[in-house]
Design an enzyme around this catalytic site. Structure first.
Site, PDB file in Angstrom:
ATOM      1  N   HIS A 122       0.804  -1.214   0.000  1.00 51.38           N
ATOM      2  CA  HIS A 122       0.000   0.000   0.000  1.00 51.38           C
ATOM      3  C   HIS A 122       0.841   1.270   0.000  1.00 51.38           C
ATOM      4  O   HIS A 122       0.300   2.367  -0.128  1.00 51.38           O
ATOM      5  CB  HIS A 122      -0.924   0.035   1.224  1.00 51.38           C
ATOM      6  CG  HIS A 122      -2.000  -1.012   1.201  1.00 51.38           C
ATOM      7  ND1 HIS A 122      -1.864  -2.234   1.812  1.00 51.38           N
ATOM      8  CD2 HIS A 122      -3.216  -1.026   0.620  1.00 51.38           C
ATOM      9  CE1 HIS A 122      -2.954  -2.952   1.615  1.00 51.38           C
ATOM     10  NE2 HIS A 122      -3.789  -2.245   0.891  1.00 51.38           N
ATOM     11  N   HIS A 147       7.672   5.238   5.400  1.00 53.26           N
ATOM     12  CA  HIS A 147       6.903   5.038   4.176  1.00 53.26           C
ATOM     13  C   HIS A 147       6.303   6.358   3.701  1.00 53.26           C
ATOM     14  O   HIS A 147       6.289   7.343   4.446  1.00 53.26           O
ATOM     15  CB  HIS A 147       5.810   3.993   4.377  1.00 53.26           C
ATOM     16  CG  HIS A 147       4.786   4.376   5.393  1.00 53.26           C
ATOM     17  ND1 HIS A 147       4.873   4.026   6.717  1.00 53.26           N
ATOM     18  CD2 HIS A 147       3.652   5.105   5.284  1.00 53.26           C
ATOM     19  CE1 HIS A 147       3.826   4.510   7.375  1.00 53.26           C
ATOM     20  NE2 HIS A 147       3.079   5.174   6.527  1.00 53.26           N
ATOM     21  N   HIS A 149       3.166   8.664   1.561  1.00 54.83           N
ATOM     22  CA  HIS A 149       1.788   8.803   1.094  1.00 54.83           C
ATOM     23  C   HIS A 149       1.747   9.944   0.080  1.00 54.83           C
ATOM     24  O   HIS A 149       2.281  11.026   0.325  1.00 54.83           O
ATOM     25  CB  HIS A 149       0.849   9.148   2.252  1.00 54.83           C
ATOM     26  CG  HIS A 149       0.702   8.051   3.256  1.00 54.83           C
ATOM     27  ND1 HIS A 149      -0.248   7.061   3.178  1.00 54.83           N
ATOM     28  CD2 HIS A 149       1.415   7.773   4.374  1.00 54.83           C
ATOM     29  CE1 HIS A 149      -0.129   6.235   4.200  1.00 54.83           C
ATOM     30  NE2 HIS A 149       0.877   6.645   4.940  1.00 54.83           N
ATOM     31  N   HIS A 166       6.112   9.144   6.631  1.00 56.05           N
ATOM     32  CA  HIS A 166       5.922   8.727   8.021  1.00 56.05           C
ATOM     33  C   HIS A 166       7.106   7.896   8.509  1.00 56.05           C
ATOM     34  O   HIS A 166       7.476   6.895   7.897  1.00 56.05           O
ATOM     35  CB  HIS A 166       4.639   7.903   8.156  1.00 56.05           C
ATOM     36  CG  HIS A 166       3.408   8.696   7.913  1.00 56.05           C
ATOM     37  ND1 HIS A 166       2.195   8.124   7.573  1.00 56.05           N
ATOM     38  CD2 HIS A 166       3.184  10.026   7.957  1.00 56.05           C
ATOM     39  CE1 HIS A 166       1.278   9.073   7.430  1.00 56.05           C
ATOM     40  NE2 HIS A 166       1.870  10.226   7.647  1.00 56.05           N
ATOM     41  N   THR A 229      -3.503   5.212  10.167  1.00 52.77           N
ATOM     42  CA  THR A 229      -4.325   5.762   9.096  1.00 52.77           C
ATOM     43  C   THR A 229      -4.770   4.691   8.112  1.00 52.77           C
ATOM     44  O   THR A 229      -5.324   4.986   7.060  1.00 52.77           O
ATOM     45  CB  THR A 229      -3.561   6.857   8.323  1.00 52.77           C
ATOM     46  OG1 THR A 229      -2.392   6.279   7.738  1.00 52.77           O
ATOM     47  CG2 THR A 229      -3.155   7.992   9.254  1.00 52.77           C
ATOM     48  N   THR A 230      -4.513   3.455   8.472  1.00 54.40           N
ATOM     49  CA  THR A 230      -4.956   2.322   7.664  1.00 54.40           C
ATOM     50  C   THR A 230      -5.560   1.280   8.599  1.00 54.40           C
ATOM     51  O   THR A 230      -5.320   1.308   9.803  1.00 54.40           O
ATOM     52  CB  THR A 230      -3.786   1.687   6.899  1.00 54.40           C
ATOM     53  OG1 THR A 230      -2.834   1.233   7.853  1.00 54.40           O
ATOM     54  CG2 THR A 230      -3.112   2.701   5.970  1.00 54.40           C
TER      55      THR A 230
END
Length: 286
Positions: A122, A147, A149, A166, A229-230
């Protein structure tokens, strides 16, 4: 984005920059339950990770950022994801354009960290081998993964930055702390190129990340209690989002978003939470 002077204290040791946690302890964007869950993305097939702000185990129901498995449906995919719709302290949020009074003072001790490609399925991500820790309010948080976004998940006064990175940290009890770095499109940043090449590179790619060089000059930040957030959108995650954005080139941002475009959850209600301001100093450890 505004910055200000300083106040009280907290200590961050070995804060590696270079990151949205552990979803069940998987971390790939920004959702994470206690170790074994993380911020927001599940690991690629056959991998378990602490990537991004979230992560998930291989038996986690398939979720996505659009369509039938998108954010509006996350809570319907599994009872384990109930917090995605019923939680009262969810992330990301819209941060205030004016920085609140600075209550937290954080000290970062950082150096060069070893990173390995660990795409979570993701988000473009790297796992951190060892090194960085953040000492915060009596807990030692170890940097696990970083990671990206695209676009950003947190907004500032309603404005959406081009990307958000993040740095996901966890303590021995599974508690999570995420350092969020906002990104604007601008000049090429040489210090961030090794992260871009590795996170968006071939499986097994490795690199040394010069974390001190990757952080913005000002470490003033917003601080609040939120969630991954996931899925599973686990709450109890401490967020520190730097107020001064990085600049990465369109090519660098594009590389991070190429594999997982638009991997961002929409902002969530603040409800009765308080966003406070903080500042930090940094010491290079190598």
């Amino acid at each position: 984005m505004p910055t200000q002077s300083s106040p009280p204290s907290i200590t961050v040791r070995g804060l590696a920059a270079g990151l949205a946690l552990v979803a069940g302890l998987a971390v790939s964007s920004c959702t994470a339950p206690p170790l074994g869950a993380e911020p927001d993305s599940e690991p690629a097939a056959g991998r378990s990770s602490v990537a991004g702000d979230d992560g998930a185990h291989d038996d986690t129901p398939h979720w996505s950022y659009d369509g039938a498995g998108g954010p509006d449906a996350w809570a319907d995919l599994s009872s384990d994801f109930a917090a995605c719709s019923t939680g009262l302290a969810q992330s990301p949020i819209d941060l205030p354009a004016t920085m609140p009074d600075l209550r937290d003072v954080v000290h970062l001790d950082v150096g060069v960290a070893e990173a390995e490609e660990a795409d979570s399925g993701h988000a473009a991500q790297v796992d951190i081998d060892d090194g960085s820790t953040v000492a915060y309010l009596g807990h030692d948080y170890v940097l696990k993964q970083i990671h990206a976004h695209t676009p950003a998940e947190h907004t500032v006064g309603g404005v959406v930055p081009a990307a958000e990175i993040h740095l996901v940290h966890a303590d021995d009890d599974g508690g999570l702390l995420v350092l969020g770095v906002l990104v604007d499109e601008g000049a090429h940043d040489d210090a961030w190129q090794p992260f871009v090449d590795t996170a968006a590179g071939a499986e097994g790619a490795v690199a040394d990340l010069d974390l001190p060089a990757m952080l913005p000059a000002s470490l003033a930040h917003w601080s609040y209690d939120g969630s991954l957030t996931t899925p599973p959108c686990t709450e109890g995650v401490r967020w520190l989002v730097l107020a001064t954005p990085l600049e990465l080139s369109a090519e660098q941002i594009g590389a991070l978003g190429a594999a997982h475009a638009h991997n961002s959850r929409g902002v969530q209600p603040l409800r009765d939470r308080t966003v406070v301001g903080g500042d930090a100093t940094i010491t290079r450890t190598d």
